[in-house]
Design a protein around this motif. Structure first.
Motif, PDB file in Angstrom:
ATOM      1  N   ALA A 535      29.861  31.662  17.708  1.00  0.00           N
ATOM      2  CA  ALA A 535      30.735  32.606  18.399  1.00  0.00           C
ATOM      3  C   ALA A 535      30.495  32.548  19.906  1.00  0.00           C
ATOM      4  O   ALA A 535      31.438  32.519  20.706  1.00  0.00           O
ATOM      5  CB  ALA A 535      30.484  34.015  17.868  1.00  0.00           C
ATOM      6  N   ASN A 536      29.244  32.530  20.287  1.00  0.00           N
ATOM      7  CA  ASN A 536      28.865  32.457  21.697  1.00  0.00           C
ATOM      8  C   ASN A 536      29.492  31.239  22.361  1.00  0.00           C
ATOM      9  O   ASN A 536      30.102  31.327  23.433  1.00  0.00           O
ATOM     10  CB  ASN A 536      27.333  32.407  21.788  1.00  0.00           C
ATOM     11  N   LEU A 545      34.257  36.985  16.092  1.00  0.00           N
ATOM     12  CA  LEU A 545      34.448  35.800  15.257  1.00  0.00           C
ATOM     13  C   LEU A 545      34.607  36.207  13.797  1.00  0.00           C
ATOM     14  O   LEU A 545      35.445  35.646  13.078  1.00  0.00           O
ATOM     15  CB  LEU A 545      33.265  34.843  15.421  1.00  0.00           C
ATOM     16  N   ARG A 546      33.827  37.173  13.344  1.00  0.00           N
ATOM     17  CA  ARG A 546      33.953  37.628  11.958  1.00  0.00           C
ATOM     18  C   ARG A 546      35.345  38.203  11.677  1.00  0.00           C
ATOM     19  O   ARG A 546      35.899  38.029  10.587  1.00  0.00           O
ATOM     20  CB  ARG A 546      32.884  38.681  11.656  1.00  0.00           C
ATOM     21  N   LYS A 547      35.925  38.873  12.661  1.00  0.00           N
ATOM     22  CA  LYS A 547      37.271  39.426  12.482  1.00  0.00           C
ATOM     23  C   LYS A 547      38.314  38.321  12.347  1.00  0.00           C
ATOM     24  O   LYS A 547      39.299  38.464  11.631  1.00  0.00           O
ATOM     25  CB  LYS A 547      37.624  40.323  13.677  1.00  0.00           C
ATOM     26  N   ARG A 548      38.105  37.241  13.040  1.00  0.00           N
ATOM     27  CA  ARG A 548      39.111  36.167  13.057  1.00  0.00           C
ATOM     28  C   ARG A 548      38.953  35.190  11.892  1.00  0.00           C
ATOM     29  O   ARG A 548      39.903  34.483  11.554  1.00  0.00           O
ATOM     30  CB  ARG A 548      39.030  35.397  14.385  1.00  0.00           C
ATOM     31  N   ALA A 576      33.028  19.592  15.143  1.00  0.00           N
ATOM     32  CA  ALA A 576      33.862  20.691  14.661  1.00  0.00           C
ATOM     33  C   ALA A 576      34.412  21.556  15.793  1.00  0.00           C
ATOM     34  O   ALA A 576      35.453  22.222  15.629  1.00  0.00           O
ATOM     35  CB  ALA A 576      33.055  21.562  13.695  1.00  0.00           C
ATOM     36  N   TYR A 577      33.728  21.551  16.931  1.00  0.00           N
ATOM     37  CA  TYR A 577      34.045  22.478  18.021  1.00  0.00           C
ATOM     38  C   TYR A 577      35.509  22.457  18.450  1.00  0.00           C
ATOM     39  O   TYR A 577      36.143  23.525  18.555  1.00  0.00           O
ATOM     40  CB  TYR A 577      33.127  22.190  19.210  1.00  0.00           C
ATOM     41  N   PRO A 578      36.120  21.304  18.725  1.00  0.00           N
ATOM     42  CA  PRO A 578      37.508  21.350  19.222  1.00  0.00           C
ATOM     43  C   PRO A 578      38.490  21.932  18.211  1.00  0.00           C
ATOM     44  O   PRO A 578      39.439  22.616  18.600  1.00  0.00           O
ATOM     45  CB  PRO A 578      37.819  19.869  19.525  1.00  0.00           C
ATOM     46  N   VAL A 579      38.259  21.687  16.926  1.00  0.00           N
ATOM     47  CA  VAL A 579      39.155  22.241  15.903  1.00  0.00           C
ATOM     48  C   VAL A 579      38.996  23.753  15.843  1.00  0.00           C
ATOM     49  O   VAL A 579      39.987  24.502  15.792  1.00  0.00           O
ATOM     50  CB  VAL A 579      38.870  21.608  14.530  1.00  0.00           C
ATOM     51  N   LEU A 580      37.750  24.220  15.834  1.00  0.00           N
ATOM     52  CA  LEU A 580      37.509  25.663  15.793  1.00  0.00           C
ATOM     53  C   LEU A 580      38.050  26.343  17.042  1.00  0.00           C
ATOM     54  O   LEU A 580      38.572  27.463  16.980  1.00  0.00           O
ATOM     55  CB  LEU A 580      36.006  25.927  15.654  1.00  0.00           C
ATOM     56  N   LEU A 581      37.907  25.672  18.182  1.00  0.00           N
ATOM     57  CA  LEU A 581      38.406  26.237  19.431  1.00  0.00           C
ATOM     58  C   LEU A 581      39.912  26.476  19.336  1.00  0.00           C
ATOM     59  O   LEU A 581      40.410  27.547  19.727  1.00  0.00           O
ATOM     60  CB  LEU A 581      38.092  25.288  20.592  1.00  0.00           C
ATOM     61  N   GLU A 582      40.644  25.518  18.813  1.00  0.00           N
ATOM     62  CA  GLU A 582      42.100  25.664  18.691  1.00  0.00           C
ATOM     63  C   GLU A 582      42.492  26.729  17.679  1.00  0.00           C
ATOM     64  O   GLU A 582      43.434  27.487  17.887  1.00  0.00           O
ATOM     65  CB  GLU A 582      42.722  24.322  18.285  1.00  0.00           C
ATOM     66  N   LYS A 583      41.760  26.788  16.553  1.00  0.00           N
ATOM     67  CA  LYS A 583      42.126  27.698  15.469  1.00  0.00           C
ATOM     68  C   LYS A 583      41.719  29.143  15.731  1.00  0.00           C
ATOM     69  O   LYS A 583      42.371  30.078  15.252  1.00  0.00           O
ATOM     70  CB  LYS A 583      41.483  27.218  14.168  1.00  0.00           C
ATOM     71  N   LEU A 584      40.643  29.332  16.471  1.00  0.00           N
ATOM     72  CA  LEU A 584      40.041  30.659  16.571  1.00  0.00           C
ATOM     73  C   LEU A 584      40.172  31.296  17.951  1.00  0.00           C
ATOM     74  O   LEU A 584      39.814  32.462  18.128  1.00  0.00           O
ATOM     75  CB  LEU A 584      38.559  30.592  16.195  1.00  0.00           C
TER      76      LEU A 584
END
Length: 823
Positions: A535-536, A545-548, A576-584
């Motif tokens: 999350a940081n 992050l838990r909410k999303r 994984a970072y770029p995918v999570l960045l876009e999704k979250l």
């Protein structure tokens, strides 16, 4: 924790019920608790308690002294130990231990490795203990728990700094700068460290000093760069590139491989910031910068160092052969340098900026590789007849600002990124591969500048009457003796201390007990990313992050569960970072030349699958060994590592923990007694799996292979759920540890079945003896040497496996500890 047994597992298909083993009895010897000093006395050579020690510190000190000091406290080692085990030698240095994130998580004993292994993890501690009689009592574990949980009592709660807030701070500062400078101003950010609740104020300050030190170590500007606060939190460092003798092109070298660059249509500060600075990445993370810029060949490139020693001499206006021939050098030779495996000769040259110390390292110690017999050399200065034959060397010299730069080379002068582990080793970094990596290894080793050592050559050589009178005169001049050598050491070290102080760096500062740059390197490379840190790094608090999380696709579910249970290695996180960045988030990744690792675990592969960030080439999961390295010869030389097969800027390659080829996690972090539990195992490569259950009384049994379940090869990139039928059921409260061991060697994979029934957790299990337990573990960890006796084995970093550990590098281990409560 009144348990004497482990898990019960209901395997519905086989109707087998696992019960716990009885206490592991040691049949051949009586268990003996770790020896301690006399009651009330400090252990000999161990750090005393601080004068202002709290009652919690005092109580914890006594427990650690009783169970740990004999193996893990320098100055108090026993049982013939000359070096602390696993490189961990400060267990009684309470203040340093509290700041060491590798062992202690501030305010959380359940996440602290120190507590986990003492409370029953793997490896079991004390490791000479095989019954409940010599393990810490419940009240002693409670002492450690209270000390660790209370360590964050005085830590001030800080406001979370988001990515948008970071961009606002930089934007506001850049607006204050002269318009003709803005395109040459950049920022280094400590935001992830500032937000990390596990980073103490002391370590944060050390990380800040490490960043200043690393910047200066890459600067040719005569004036040291100094920290200047530019924001209210103290998370940003402003860098005016000319002040470190950089231009935009050098910054772009970093920008092109930075994995955390972002863009946004909603952040009101980011686009204006980029426009003013005229760059897509105006801010770099300090931890990534320290870990990446300190690793060759990028380290060389940023300093602009040439490909040969001869080119380096021209750059520095230095003529080493001329200085040697004119007897304008100072030499010392010794057999135990702490870095070189064999003889090492060091030599000082005067330099306009200060000094140029260089070493002559040897692959052996006989004949012309013994400078005691042949004290003159190299052949370029003295000719073939008189000269020793060295294999390579390492140099340290002063930059114009007084900081140090480093260079590795072959005997012929060809530049090296990494030194051969058979000749030189980096033992300052116990979790590393043992490779001497220019320059992080050198920065760490020379944390206080030049290292002292006594000359052993002069007296021997001056007494050798077989040498000609003229040779002895030369020896007399260039080997001036210990008093003169020590004076130069002292002078050069003091100059370095003065330089550090002038830049606002305390020479005695450590980060997590390590030299500060190494500490920041370790923070980035070796501290795996959990949910809070994820999350940081994505720019939001954990609760956000838990909410999303529920609103992303099902392919993310396993990764999110895993982040809560088993932190993810850095190389997989950057994939994984770029995918999570876009999704979250509302940010998008900045696409550049960064290439994620190809072999991924099941959970990460599911996240990146069919996205633009999926690695284009997948390695062969069926082969655990790394890509073919250079042909290995028994006595590796500097020449063998002179031309690397690839020029990747990959700090992860030199760290064993971050090369995580096996992940194990459970579906929840905490369970109630009687509740079902499942274990998820994800290897990156095909392997034979063994699961061992360990409770907090150190009682162990083998969960898998298990009677009635097929003993299969677990495929790389897949997810294996244990048990595949039914569930494990917890029977008592306490701490449970599941140790997963995967053997990727061909011999192990070719096996059809293994008989672990004698040590199984099955219902008819008998009490284990020490010998029985060691037998099964040794079988699991057996070296697959075959006919070559291990001569061609390499670690994932491509180095001789003997430089990594005594075990086969194809064996990987991982573990998860879960808390079982009464309700």
């Amino acid at each position: 924790m009144k348990r004497v047994n482990l898990f019960k597992a209901s395997l519905l298909a086989t109707a087998a019920i696992l019960t716990a083993p009885a206490a592991m009895a040691q049949e051949t010897a009586t268990p003996v608790a770790a020896p301690t000093a006399a009651p009330g006395a400090d252990p000999v050579g161990a750090p005393p308690l601080p004068m202002d020690a709290s009652p919690a510190e005092e109580a914890a000190y006594k427990v650690l002294d009783k169970y740990c000091a004999s193996c893990h406290q320098d100055g108090a080692l026993e049982n013939g130990l000359t070096k602390s085990k696993s490189g961990f030698g400060h267990v009684l240095d309470m203040r340093r231990l509290a700041q060491d994130p590798k062992f202690v998580t501030l305010g959380d004993h359940t996440k602290s490795k120190l507590y986990q292994v003492i409370a029953g993890g793997s490896p079991p501690m004390p490791d000479n203990c095989w019954s409940a009689d010599c393990t810490p009592k419940a009240e002693e574990l409670e002492v450690l728990k209270l000390w660790i949980d209370g360590l964050d009592d005085d830590v001030e709660e800080k406001k979370f700094v988001s990515l948008e807030e970071l961009h606002r701070l930089a934007h506001e500062d850049l607006q204050k700068q002269p318009t003709n400078r803005r395109d040459r101003i950049r920022y280094i950010s400590l935001r992830p460290l500032y937000n990390d609740s596990d980073v103490s104020p002391e370590n944060y300050e050390a990380y800040r000093q490490a960043t200043v030190k690393m910047i200066n170590a890459l600067s040719w500007n005569p004036e040291p760069y100094k920290w200047e606060a530019v924001d209210e939190y103290g998370v940003l460092m402003r860098i005016y590139l000319p002040e470190i003798d950089w231009d935009q092109h050098k910054w772009h070298t970093l920008e092109a491989i930075y994995p955390y660059g972002v863009g946004s249509e909603t952040d009101p500060y980011l686009s204006p910031l980029k426009h003013m600075a005229k760059t897509e990445v105006p801010i770099l993370r300090a931890d990534w910068f320290a870990a990446t810029a300190s690793v060759s060949p990028l380290y060389y490139d940023l300093l602009g160092l040439p490909d040969t020693v001869q080119g380096l001499e021209q750059l520095l206006n230095l003529d080493m052969v001329k200085n040697i021939q004119n007897e304008q050098v100072v030499r010392a030779g010794f057999q135990d340098s702490g870095v070189s495996t064999n003889n090492r000769l060091i030599e000082r040259h005067a330099l306009g900026t200060g000094f140029f110390w260089t070493s002559y390292d040897f692959a052996g110690s006989k004949g012309r590789q013994s400078f005691f017999e042949y004290p003159l050399g190299p052949k370029e200065a003295y000719g073939e007849e008189l000269a020793f034959n060295h294999d390579g060397g390492e140099s340290i010299f002063t930059l114009p600002n007084g900081f140090h730069a480093y260079y590795l080379n072959t005997a012929e002068g060809e530049r090296l990124d990494v030194g051969p582990t058979s000749i030189v080793r980096d033992d300052d970094y116990s979790d590393g591969t043992g490779e001497v990596v220019n320059g992080i290894s050198c920065i760490s080793c020379h944390s206080k500048g030049i290292r002292y050592n006594d000359d052993g050559v002069r007296d021997v050589a001056m007494s050798n009457l077989s040498l000609s009178p003229s040779s002895r005169q030369t020896i007399d001049a260039i080997y001036p003796g210990n008093d003169v050598v020590q004076d130069w050491f002292k002078k050069d070290q003091q100059a370095f201390f003065d330089t550090l102080t002038s830049a606002g760096i305390d020479p005695e500062t450590t980060a997590g007990g390590l030299e500060p740059v190494r500490g920041l390197f370790v923070y980035y490379v070796d501290h795996f990313v959990d949910l809070q840190q994820a999350a940081n790094e994505l720019g939001m608090p954990e609760e956000e992050l838990r909410k999303r999380m529920p609103f992303v696709g099902h392919q993310f579910a396993s990764l999110m569960t895993r982040l809560e249970q088993s932190p993810i290695a850095r190389d997989e996180w950057t994939a994984a970072y770029p995918v999570l960045l876009e999704k979250l988030t509302d940010y998008r990744p900045y696409v550049n030349d960064h290439k994620p690792v190809a072999n991924l675990t099941h959970t990460v592969a599911a996240v990146v699958k069919d996205t633009p960030y999926e690695p284009p080439v997948k390695d062969d999961h069926s082969v655990y060994a790394p890509p073919p390295a250079k042909k290995h010869v028994p006595d590796t030389t500097y020449a063998d590592v002179a031309k690397p097969d690839h020029k990747a800027y990959d700090p992860v390659a030199h760290s064993v923990p971050s090369q995580s080829h096996l992940t194990v996690y459970t579906d929840k972090p905490t369970y109630s007694v009687g509740e079902g539990l499942q274990v998820y195992i994800e290897p990156r490569h095909d392997c034979r799996l063994t699961l061992i259950s360990i409770d907090d009384r150190h009682q162990s049994c083998v969960l898998y292979p298990f009677p009635g379940l097929d003993d299969i090869v677990i495929k790389g990139g897949s997810q294996y759920v244990f048990p595949p039928k039914g569930t494990l059921r917890t029977t008592h409260e306490g701490l449970e540890t599941i140790l997963a061991i995967c053997n990727g060697g061909h011999d192990a994979i070719d096996l059809h079945t293994r008989d672990t029934s004698k040590v199984s957790c099955a219902a008819d299990h008998k009490p284990l003896t020490k010998d029985q337990y060691e037998t099964v573990v040794n079988e699991v960890l057996a070296l697959d040497l075959g006919d070559d006796h291990g001569k061609d084995k390499h670690s994932p970093a491509g180095v001789d496996y003997r430089g990594v550990s005594d075990h086969n590098p194809k064996i990987v281990k991982s573990q998860i500890s879960v808390v079982v409560t009464a309700h």
